[in-house]
Design a protein around this motif. Structure first.
Motif, PDB file in Angstrom:
ATOM      1  N   LEU A 163      -4.241   5.068  -1.084  1.00  6.67           N
ATOM      2  CA  LEU A 163      -4.405   5.353  -2.512  1.00  6.67           C
ATOM      3  C   LEU A 163      -5.274   4.299  -3.185  1.00  6.67           C
ATOM      4  N   VAL A 164      -6.549   4.589  -3.295  1.00  9.30           N
ATOM      5  CA  VAL A 164      -7.540   3.667  -3.841  1.00  9.30           C
ATOM      6  C   VAL A 164      -7.654   3.851  -5.352  1.00  9.30           C
ATOM      7  N   ASN A 165      -7.681   2.731  -6.075  1.00  9.44           N
ATOM      8  CA  ASN A 165      -7.856   2.744  -7.537  1.00  9.44           C
ATOM      9  C   ASN A 165      -6.904   3.732  -8.219  1.00  9.44           C
ATOM     10  N   THR A 166      -5.654   3.692  -7.825  1.00 11.49           N
ATOM     11  CA  THR A 166      -4.634   4.604  -8.339  1.00 11.49           C
ATOM     12  C   THR A 166      -3.647   3.853  -9.223  1.00 11.49           C
ATOM     13  N   PRO A 167      -3.403   4.307 -10.443  1.00 13.51           N
ATOM     14  CA  PRO A 167      -2.385   3.664 -11.276  1.00 13.51           C
ATOM     15  C   PRO A 167      -0.994   3.860 -10.665  1.00 13.51           C
TER      16      PRO A 167
ATOM     17  N   SER B  31      -9.404  -8.778   4.609  1.00 15.34           N
ATOM     18  CA  SER B  31     -10.676  -8.418   5.221  1.00 15.34           C
ATOM     19  C   SER B  31     -10.607  -7.136   6.037  1.00 15.34           C
ATOM     20  N   GLY B  32      -9.428  -6.534   6.170  1.00 11.70           N
ATOM     21  CA  GLY B  32      -9.367  -5.367   7.025  1.00 11.70           C
ATOM     22  C   GLY B  32      -8.373  -4.290   6.656  1.00 11.70           C
TER      23      GLY B  32
ATOM     24  N   GLY C  77      -6.716  -0.056  -1.583  1.00  9.95           N
ATOM     25  CA  GLY C  77      -5.502   0.742  -1.650  1.00  9.95           C
ATOM     26  C   GLY C  77      -4.224  -0.068  -1.818  1.00  9.95           C
ATOM     27  N   PHE C  78      -4.341  -1.365  -2.025  1.00  3.71           N
ATOM     28  CA  PHE C  78      -3.174  -2.240  -2.145  1.00  3.71           C
ATOM     29  C   PHE C  78      -2.994  -2.730  -3.574  1.00  3.71           C
TER      30      PHE C  78
ATOM     31  N   ALA D  50       0.857  -1.185   0.000  1.00  2.00           N
ATOM     32  CA  ALA D  50       0.000   0.000   0.000  1.00  2.00           C
ATOM     33  C   ALA D  50       0.893   1.234   0.000  1.00  2.00           C
ATOM     34  N   PRO D  51       1.253   1.728  -1.189  1.00  2.00           N
ATOM     35  CA  PRO D  51       2.026   2.970  -1.202  1.00  2.00           C
ATOM     36  C   PRO D  51       1.165   4.091  -0.618  1.00  2.00           C
TER      37      PRO D  51
END
Length: 177
Positions: free
Chosen positions: A106-110, A100-101, A134-135, A85-86
């Motif tokens: 950064l969600v849906n980020t190229p 699950s947690g 974000g991963f 997860a940058p």
């Protein structure tokens, strides 16, 4: 303006509730025959649905179901998955990735990803989009140390990854600058 009879509203509400109730809660049986990659995808899809906890170790994708049932799907002998997860502003400390947690910034980020092995050979060079959590997930050969470089939104970070037995499966320390 017409009014909808209360009996119809209650009936429609009941049907909506019934439809939601008919969606089956995740079960261990749904994992039967899945590869580790498929199990990981299922864990990301479920993301805690029905109270299921899912996480990945250096050896297996693990599931804990309500009522105490557990299921493990072994990772391939020659590969391991590491979730990264940058971040720019906020992160969380983590060593074991919980599909699950865990939630990255950064969600849906190229993100442009370059991974080099110890000999300096590029083993991965592509742009991937972080998932809703974000991963991004990297499947890498076992028993290696890698240098990873990530670029997103004009910022870069570099770090080291290890795929030894017992290595971390969650990397949340790569700050984009």
């Amino acid at each position: 303006m017409s009014r909808v009879p209360l009996a119809l509203v209650l009936t429609l509400t009941g049907l909506v509730s019934l439809g939601a109730a008919q969606q089956a809660a995740p079960t261990p049986a749904q994992l039967t025959g899945l590869s580790a990659r498929q199990a990981l995808a299922k864990a990301n899809e479920w993301r805690g649905a029905g109270g299921v906890q899912s996480f990945v170790t250096s050896e297996a994708v693990m599931f804990k179901f309500p009522g105490g049932q557990q299921k493990a799907v072994a990772l391939p002998a020659g590969q391991m998955v590491i979730a990264i997860a940058p971040y720019v502003n906020r992160t969380h400390p983590c060593k074991t990735h919980y599909m699950s947690g865990c939630q990255g910034e950064l969600v849906n980020t190229p993100v442009a990803v370059i991974v080099k092995n110890q000999a300096g050979k590029t083993v991965l060079n592509r742009t991937v989009k972080t998932m809703a959590n974000g991963f991004l997930e990297l499947w890498l050969d076992r028993d290696q140390t890698y240098q990873v470089t990530l670029r997103a939104s004009g910022k870069t970070t570099t770090g080291m990854l290890s795929t030894q037995a017992g290595s971390d499966t969650c990397v949340t320390t790569l700050k984009l600058q």
